[in-house]
Write a protein that holds these residues in place. Structure first.
Motif, PDB file in Angstrom:
ATOM      1  N   LEU A   1       0.827  -1.208   0.000  1.00 40.89           N
ATOM      2  CA  LEU A   1       0.000   0.000   0.000  1.00 40.89           C
ATOM      3  C   LEU A   1       0.863   1.261   0.000  1.00 40.89           C
ATOM      4  CD1 LEU A   1      -2.562  -1.338   2.610  1.00 40.89           C
ATOM      5  CD2 LEU A   1      -3.029  -0.946   0.176  1.00 40.89           C
TER       6      LEU A   1
ATOM      7  N   ASP B   1       1.999   3.090  -2.294  1.00 44.89           N
ATOM      8  CA  ASP B   1       1.634   4.167  -3.210  1.00 44.89           C
ATOM      9  C   ASP B   1       0.744   5.206  -2.542  1.00 44.89           C
ATOM     10  OD1 ASP B   1       3.091   3.147  -5.275  1.00 44.89           O
ATOM     11  OD2 ASP B   1       1.388   2.529  -6.508  1.00 44.89           O
ATOM     12  N   PHE B   2       0.143   4.846  -1.408  1.00 43.53           N
ATOM     13  CA  PHE B   2      -0.758   5.774  -0.733  1.00 43.53           C
ATOM     14  C   PHE B   2      -0.078   6.508   0.426  1.00 43.53           C
ATOM     15  CE2 PHE B   2      -3.392   2.338  -2.515  1.00 43.53           C
ATOM     16  CZ  PHE B   2      -4.091   3.097  -3.445  1.00 43.53           C
TER      17      PHE B   2
ATOM     18  N   ALA C   1       1.388  -3.182  -6.586  1.00 40.59           N
ATOM     19  CA  ALA C   1       0.765  -1.865  -6.446  1.00 40.59           C
ATOM     20  C   ALA C   1      -0.660  -1.868  -7.004  1.00 40.59           C
ATOM     21  CB  ALA C   1       1.610  -0.812  -7.157  1.00 40.59           C
ATOM     22  N   GLN C   2      -0.877  -2.595  -8.100  1.00 37.55           N
ATOM     23  CA  GLN C   2      -2.226  -2.694  -8.655  1.00 37.55           C
ATOM     24  C   GLN C   2      -3.167  -3.363  -7.663  1.00 37.55           C
ATOM     25  OE1 GLN C   2      -3.678  -1.406 -11.258  1.00 37.55           O
ATOM     26  NE2 GLN C   2      -5.625  -2.450 -10.823  1.00 37.55           N
TER      27      GLN C   2
ATOM     28  N   ARG D   1      -4.216  -0.910  -5.054  1.00 39.97           N
ATOM     29  CA  ARG D   1      -5.282  -0.003  -5.527  1.00 39.97           C
ATOM     30  C   ARG D   1      -6.637  -0.711  -5.523  1.00 39.97           C
ATOM     31  NH1 ARG D   1      -0.894   1.537  -8.923  1.00 39.97           N
ATOM     32  NH2 ARG D   1      -1.528   0.081 -10.575  1.00 39.97           N
ATOM     33  N   GLU D   2      -6.645  -1.975  -5.931  1.00 42.40           N
ATOM     34  CA  GLU D   2      -7.905  -2.718  -5.954  1.00 42.40           C
ATOM     35  C   GLU D   2      -8.452  -2.917  -4.544  1.00 42.40           C
ATOM     36  OE1 GLU D   2      -7.065  -6.297  -8.085  1.00 42.40           O
ATOM     37  OE2 GLU D   2      -6.672  -5.254  -9.978  1.00 42.40           O
TER      38      GLU D   2
ATOM     39  N   VAL E   1      -7.981  -0.911  -1.946  1.00 42.78           N
ATOM     40  CA  VAL E   1      -8.498   0.379  -1.494  1.00 42.78           C
ATOM     41  C   VAL E   1      -9.871   0.639  -2.105  1.00 42.78           C
ATOM     42  CG1 VAL E   1      -8.151   2.879  -1.700  1.00 42.78           C
ATOM     43  CG2 VAL E   1      -6.285   1.409  -0.919  1.00 42.78           C
ATOM     44  N   ALA E   2     -10.060   0.222  -3.363  1.00 41.26           N
ATOM     45  CA  ALA E   2     -11.384   0.365  -3.992  1.00 41.26           C
ATOM     46  C   ALA E   2     -12.413  -0.507  -3.272  1.00 41.26           C
ATOM     47  CB  ALA E   2     -11.304  -0.007  -5.468  1.00 41.26           C
TER      48      ALA E   2
ATOM     49  N   PRO F   1      -8.929   7.235  -3.592  1.00 42.97           N
ATOM     50  CA  PRO F   1      -7.460   7.127  -3.630  1.00 42.97           C
ATOM     51  C   PRO F   1      -6.749   8.360  -3.070  1.00 42.97           C
ATOM     52  CG  PRO F   1      -8.395   6.298  -5.664  1.00 42.97           C
ATOM     53  CD  PRO F   1      -9.533   6.906  -4.895  1.00 42.97           C
ATOM     54  N   SER F   2      -7.341   9.549  -3.234  1.00 45.61           N
ATOM     55  CA  SER F   2      -6.699  10.762  -2.732  1.00 45.61           C
ATOM     56  C   SER F   2      -6.714  10.838  -1.216  1.00 45.61           C
ATOM     57  CB  SER F   2      -7.393  11.999  -3.313  1.00 45.61           C
ATOM     58  OG  SER F   2      -8.745  12.074  -2.861  1.00 45.61           O
TER      59      SER F   2
ATOM     60  N   ALA G   1      -6.686   7.832   0.672  1.00 42.82           N
ATOM     61  CA  ALA G   1      -6.526   6.431   1.056  1.00 42.82           C
ATOM     62  C   ALA G   1      -5.773   6.266   2.367  1.00 42.82           C
ATOM     63  CB  ALA G   1      -5.820   5.666  -0.058  1.00 42.82           C
TER      64      ALA G   1
END
Length: 508
Positions: A154, A156-157, A239-240, A243-244, A246-247, A253-254, A256
């Motif tokens: 995680l 990237d957040f 990383a993908q 993101r999934e 977090v969805a 995402p902004s 997260a």
């Protein structure tokens, strides 16, 4: 402190962080729930483990620590018994002989399995009593972070005000091994003679630790039982998945990082279940909760590190069970490559040209049994064989296959499937678990097999070699110990399958 004094601990032991008091269990002494790092709660959620703040007085070490956050069924440790679950889970347990010794004892550190989603060191199969009683060793088991809080990238957040680290469960395991180096002598163990071993995800942890620079010098050798060693992925894929997830959590995402901080364990668990199901169906055979090759803490894929000699050059014992995939036909059937359709999907996403070559090596494919065996090989046997081949160029390596079954296990279609070797390794033939495997016979053979396997495991833990009947593995002869009612050594067992899989990298 002299070796003699160190090797005869009392119930009250002084660790580097503070004093702990255990209890007597017959001829053994046990200490449970000792913290090896600061609880990863609040601002420390999604952060690397931090040193434990020393305490004053004596801390009771009588009860198991919390199981890591996970689905409730993963922490069931007996009929009607479930281990409490919580983020304050970075604890370990020590079991040692009560009798004094003239020298420090070998140390065996066990890492539990469960797909990096489930499990706890409190499970009775991992108790370790028979190994300690028979082998005169000090046994350590540990809990570590699981699921999205331990094995999802995680980073990237992260924000300047809210750092997030990768490979948290792996870092926890390193922190536990560092605790062993600091403290195990006080429990009578030799910090220079540590064997790390584990099964399934715990086996993956072992092969991953071999490739982790921070683990250098923390163990003298390793045993990887049914390691799905290929389960480690690059930053892009990991990383993908982050993101999934977090969805699935329903977070923007902004925002997260803040959403991950305020999410309850119930919310995280609900999102974790949905995300894992979706990711497995999309890419059969992947386990999204996994180490990430991040060019930093884990700079190289473990299979590659063993192939090029950058893994820690210490002895390795590694092997799998004959029919690994059979257990999973009862669950995860939509997410593992156990059918013709899911196997075709796996190869289409990895190496389409390998499909015909690999499937031709499995007699009767695509019938169900052959498909299940192929899937089990893809997850466990193939990457473990790659590890044995690569590591044998640089350090002593010993390969095994577990073939033993009982009439009952054969009748239900399991045979020598995933996790069955835990029963003889931990000496449980005469327990409820052993009896559950042998209602139609086979207990005497299981008991005898347990004697032999424990002798090999303990010999390896004591001096880095199994008994002399088990030869080292090399790429020329590929000598492999086959554990069965009567053990034997085979050269390149299932060589046709091995050659068919050559060059296949799987998901990276």
């Amino acid at each position: 402190m002299t070796d003699t004094a160190a090797a005869a601990p009392g119930l009250e032991v002084a660790t580097a962080e503070g004093r702990v008091r255990g209890r007597v269990h017959g001829d053994l002494l046990s200490w449970r729930g000792i913290p090896y790092a600061t609880p990863p709660v609040g601002a420390l959620r999604l952060r690397a483990p931090q040193p434990m703040t020393p305490w004053t007085g004596v801390r009771g070490a009588l009860d198991w620590g919390f199981a890591a956050p996970q689905p409730p069924y993963g922490a069931v440790i007996g009929p009607g018994r479930r281990q409490p679950i919580g983020e304050d889970c970075l604890t370990l347990n020590v079991l040692a002989p009560r009798r004094p010794s003239d020298s420090l004892r070998p140390v065996m550190v066990f890492i539990h399995g469960g797909g990096y989603l489930l499990g706890t060191s409190a499970l009775s199969v991992y108790g370790g009593q028979k190994l300690v009683e028979r082998g005169d060793v000090v046994y350590v088991s540990l809990n570590y972070r699981l699921g999205p809080l331990g094995y999802l990238d995680l980073t990237d957040f992260a924000t300047p005000d809210r750092p997030i680290d990768s490979n948290l469960g792996l870092r926890d395991q390193v922190a536990a091994l560092e605790w062993v180096q600091r403290n195990i002598e006080a429990f009578g163990g030799d910090p220079r003679n540590v064997t790390v071993f584990g099964e399934s995800a715990g086996g993956n942890a072992v092969t991953t630790l071999f490739a982790t620079p921070a683990a250098e010098g923390l163990f003298a050798r390793g045993i990887a039982q049914s390691s799905d060693a290929g389960v480690a992925y690059g930053r892009e894929r990991s990383a993908q998945w982050g993101r999934e997830f977090v969805a699935c959590l329903g977070a923007d995402p902004s925002d997260a990082a803040a959403a991950l901080d305020r999410a309850s364990l119930r919310e995280i668990g609900r999102a974790a279940g949905k995300f894992m199901k979706d990711s497995l169906i999309a890419a059969p055979g992947t386990l999204a909760y996994a180490p990430v090759v991040d060019d930093d803490y884990l700079p190289k894929h473990p299979v590659d590190a063993m192939a090029d000699g950058s893994a820690h050059a210490v002895p390795l014992m590694i092997g799998t069970n004959s029919r690994e995939g059979a257990l999973f036909t009862r669950f995860l059937t939509d997410g593992l490559p156990l059918s013709e359709s899911s196997i075709a999907t796996m190869f289409s996403l990895t190496e389409p040209a390998a499909l015909a070559r690999v499937t031709s090596a499995y007699r009767d494919y695509p019938r169900r049994r052959a498909a299940v065996d192929l899937g089990g090989d893809a997850l466990f046997w193939k990457p473990s064989t790659d590890c044995a081949s690569g590591h044998s160029r640089f350090a002593p390596t010993y390969s095994y296959r577990y073939d033993f079954t009982t009439p009952s296990l054969t009748a239900i279609g399991f045979g020598a499937t995933h996790a069955m070797e835990l029963i003889p390794v931990f000496g449980l033939a005469d327990t409820g678990m052993g009896r559950s495997m042998t209602p139609l016979g086979g207990r005497k053979a299981l008991r005898a097999l347990s004697e032999r396997m424990q002798a090999h495991w303990l010999s390896f833990a004591r001096g880095g070699e199994p008994l002399s009947s088990w030869p080292a593995y090399d790429e020329q002869h590929r000598k492999t110990m086959i554990f069965d009612a009567t053990d034997r050594v085979e050269c390149d067992p299932r060589g046709e399958r091995r050659r068919a899989w050559e060059g296949y990298l799987g998901y990276r």
